[in-house]
Motif scaffolding. Structure first.
Motif, PDB file in Angstrom:
ATOM      1  N   THR A   1       0.826  -1.205   0.000  1.00  0.00           N
ATOM      2  CA  THR A   1       0.000   0.000   0.000  1.00  0.00           C
ATOM      3  C   THR A   1       0.864   1.260   0.000  1.00  0.00           C
ATOM      4  OG1 THR A   1      -0.206  -0.184   2.424  1.00  0.00           O
ATOM      5  CG2 THR A   1      -1.996  -1.092   1.090  1.00  0.00           C
ATOM      6  N   ALA A   2       1.972   1.233   0.741  1.00  0.00           N
ATOM      7  CA  ALA A   2       2.878   2.387   0.725  1.00  0.00           C
ATOM      8  C   ALA A   2       3.488   2.565  -0.655  1.00  0.00           C
ATOM      9  CB  ALA A   2       3.972   2.215   1.779  1.00  0.00           C
ATOM     10  N   GLY A   3       3.863   1.465  -1.288  1.00  0.00           N
ATOM     11  CA  GLY A   3       4.401   1.539  -2.640  1.00  0.00           C
ATOM     12  C   GLY A   3       3.385   2.058  -3.638  1.00  0.00           C
ATOM     13  N   THR A   4       2.127   1.660  -3.478  1.00  0.00           N
ATOM     14  CA  THR A   4       1.064   2.156  -4.358  1.00  0.00           C
ATOM     15  C   THR A   4       0.916   3.665  -4.234  1.00  0.00           C
ATOM     16  OG1 THR A   4      -0.117   0.043  -4.202  1.00  0.00           O
ATOM     17  CG2 THR A   4      -1.389   1.958  -4.909  1.00  0.00           C
ATOM     18  N   ALA A   5       1.032   4.181  -3.014  1.00  0.00           N
ATOM     19  CA  ALA A   5       0.974   5.633  -2.816  1.00  0.00           C
ATOM     20  C   ALA A   5       2.143   6.326  -3.507  1.00  0.00           C
ATOM     21  CB  ALA A   5       0.969   5.958  -1.324  1.00  0.00           C
TER      22      ALA A   5
END
Length: 242
Positions: free
Chosen positions: A91-95
């Motif tokens: 999820t952090a990478g998606t952001a």
């Protein structure tokens, strides 16, 4: 059609027709590119997996009238294979991908600094040496700085007086002294301000030594600063564990 070669990070994919996809890329030399990948959704496709989000690829692309066409793709680093098994890092990478797409130019202008920053951020996220939220916050601050929105955490953004200063205002661009303070400015803790400066410069020993309350406070400030300069928040940031 004229061909060009470039390396890129895959930011996003969209279905097109029955077997194709539109791939949104941040390239090293051509900025943000949207290109069609023919037949990659077919089960017989040998290179569809090379064009998934988070993948660092070498590409050959044919210029088109409306959309370019990807004719060849070779994987440099499949960062998605590691991130997909960890919800927090995914999820952090998606952001990070969404931020890169929002900040990247739409007219194929060179975005070398943003590209290198994203590659480094994804590499750090996949390596797991730092907490996912710390890598994300550092990336967000640095990507905004590269885009021309560098925050100040040590000098007053209005008069230049050296800090530390108590007040922070996203619209002004950083910390402010008591004389320059604007209405509605926040008053973060000194620990959070020091941490924000460390995240911006990549001073990881200070980041690792930070207290959990300061990490949480700093993340809120980063999100507010990002939302102000992007004019709206990131959809993916709502799923990031803080």
């Amino acid at each position: 059609m004229p061909l060009y070669h470039d390396e890129a990070i895959v930011l996003r994919t969209q279905k097109l027709g029955e077997a194709d996809r539109i791939i949104t890329l941040l390239t090293r030399e051509h900025g943000r590119v949207r290109a069609v990948a023919r037949g990659v959704r077919k089960t017989s496709s040998r290179w569809g997996s090379r064009l998934e989000p988070f993948t660092h690829v070498d590409l050959q692309i044919a210029e088109g009238r409306t959309l370019d066409v990807i004719t060849q793709a070779d994987t440099r680093a499949p960062y998605g294979s590691g991130l997909g098994a960890d919800y927090e890092r995914y999820t952090a990478g998606t952001a990070m991908l969404e931020t890169a797409e929002r900040l990247a130019s739409e007219d194929k202008q060179p975005m070398l600094q943003q590209f290198l920053l994203l590659v480094g951020g994804l590499r750090a996220m996949a390596a797991g040496e730092h907490a996912a939220s710390q890598v994300l916050d550092s990336y967000l601050l640095r990507s905004l700085a590269v885009a021309g929105y560098a925050p100040s955490f040590d000098h007053c953004v209005r008069c230049g007086d050296e800090g530390p200063h108590k007040w922070f205002n996203p619209s002004a661009g950083g910390v402010m002294c008591a004389d320059c303070r604007l209405p509605g400015s926040a008053a973060p803790s000194t620990g959070a301000i020091v941490l924000l400066g460390a995240l911006l410069t990549g001073d990881w020993p200070i980041v690792h030594a930070a207290e959990p309350r300061h990490l949480k406070e700093a993340s809120g400030i980063v999100a507010a600063y990002l939302a102000w300069h992007l004019e709206r928040g990131l959809r993916s940031l709502a799923y990031v564990e803080r």
